[in-house]
Design a protein around this motif. Structure first.
Motif, PDB file in Angstrom:
ATOM      1  N   ALA A 161      32.316  17.099 -51.592  1.00  0.00           N
ATOM      2  CA  ALA A 161      33.435  16.591 -52.397  1.00  0.00           C
ATOM      3  C   ALA A 161      33.025  16.422 -53.859  1.00  0.00           C
ATOM      4  N   ASP A 162      31.786  15.966 -54.099  1.00  0.00           N
ATOM      5  CA  ASP A 162      31.308  15.803 -55.478  1.00  0.00           C
ATOM      6  C   ASP A 162      31.142  17.155 -56.158  1.00  0.00           C
TER       7      ASP A 162
ATOM      8  N   GLU B 214      34.579  18.477 -57.016  1.00  0.00           N
ATOM      9  CA  GLU B 214      35.205  17.705 -58.094  1.00  0.00           C
ATOM     10  C   GLU B 214      34.705  18.184 -59.449  1.00  0.00           C
TER      11      GLU B 214
ATOM     12  N   GLY C 129      35.913  21.844 -60.051  1.00  0.00           N
ATOM     13  CA  GLY C 129      37.356  21.837 -60.286  1.00  0.00           C
ATOM     14  C   GLY C 129      37.716  21.312 -61.658  1.00  0.00           C
ATOM     15  N   ARG C 130      36.987  20.291 -62.111  1.00  0.00           N
ATOM     16  CA  ARG C 130      37.276  19.713 -63.419  1.00  0.00           C
ATOM     17  C   ARG C 130      37.023  20.716 -64.535  1.00  0.00           C
TER      18      ARG C 130
ATOM     19  N   TYR D  22      43.951  21.018 -49.725  1.00  0.00           N
ATOM     20  CA  TYR D  22      43.176  20.047 -48.948  1.00  0.00           C
ATOM     21  C   TYR D  22      43.705  19.939 -47.522  1.00  0.00           C
TER      22      TYR D  22
END
Length: 255
Positions: A156-157, A160, A163-164, A172
């Motif tokens: 997930a990290d 993130e 994606g940023r 999801y």
């Protein structure tokens, strides 16, 4: 802490250390683990981004590939710093996942050279490091990296951060929290990469609980339930049992 510590030693046999502590028993139910959002894809209509993975350890590269390839990224691999720099020059990736400790040229120098040479806009660089020291973050950012991702990391990290910087829109699915009662067995361990099993076996042999915990996190990236169960047994210091399972897994796979 108001406890006692003792040691019992016998020449030629070894030593046993023990301690006792008084703790207050907490009353009430243990809160249930929350469900997590699992990235299963990218929303339609987005570009096929090119991601450069620079890491000299194959197991680390394979963990990143396992996470990113199903989402449709075009992946470029580099096994040392010089190769990472060359691949950036030739391939012009959209984002770089860069290990900071590599042979021939470390990640710091790779990042500095990229920043000095780039002319067509800034390529996002995410530093991937096993360092436990928070102060290294400043050194990483000063070298030209945009983000700091510590190994072992949660998928997930990773998503993130990617994606940023690439402005991605993910698809999801909800997944339940890993079940801690899942058994650790030889067959399930045998399905893991041989290099990862070898690192786990070495850590168990020297009773390195911290390293075993890190490897359990890496296992969780491949098999969340197995990783959670393995981490639980490491916390319970069931090293001998786990070592036997690792050896059985090696025999089962013929490695």
């Amino acid at each position: 802490m108001g406890g006692d510590i003792a040691v019992h030693s016998a020449p030629g046999q070894g030593s046993r250390f023990s301690f006792e502590l008084d703790f207050e028993v907490l009353k009430g139910a243990v809160p249930e683990a929350k469900a997590q959002r699992l990235v299963i894809g990218l929303e339609p209509g987005q570009p096929r981004y090119r991601v450069l993975i620079g890491d000299d350890i194959e197991t680390n590269r394979q963990l990143l590939i396992k996470n990113l390839k199903p989402l449709g990224f075009a992946l470029i691999e580099a096994t040392d710093g010089e190769q990472a720099l060359a691949r950036w020059r030739d391939e012009q990736p959209d984002l770089i996942l860069l290990d900071m400790r590599m042979p021939k040229m470390d990640g710091y120098e790779v990042a500095r050279r990229i920043r000095a040479e780039e002319k067509r806009g800034r390529t996002p660089i995410i530093a991937v490091t096993a360092s436990a020291f928070e102060e290294q973050r400043d050194e990483v950012l000063a070298a030209g990296c945009d983000e700091f991702l510590r190994k072992p990391f949660r998928d997930a990290d990773l998503f993130e951060l990617i994606g940023r910087h690439l402005k991605l829109a993910f698809v999801y699915a909800e997944r339940a929290a890993p079940a801690l009662h899942t058994a650790v067995d030889a067959a399930r361990l045998g399905a893991l990469p041989a290099a990862l099993r070898a690192q786990l076996r070495e850590a168990l042999l020297v009773l390195d609980g911290a390293r075993c915990g890190e490897l359990a996190e890496q296992v969780a990236a491949l098999d969340p339930e197995l990783g959670a169960a393995l981490g639980k047994q490491v916390k319970e210091m069931r090293f001998e049992e786990l070592l036997g399972l690792c050896e059985a897994a090696d025999a089962w796979t013929g490695t």
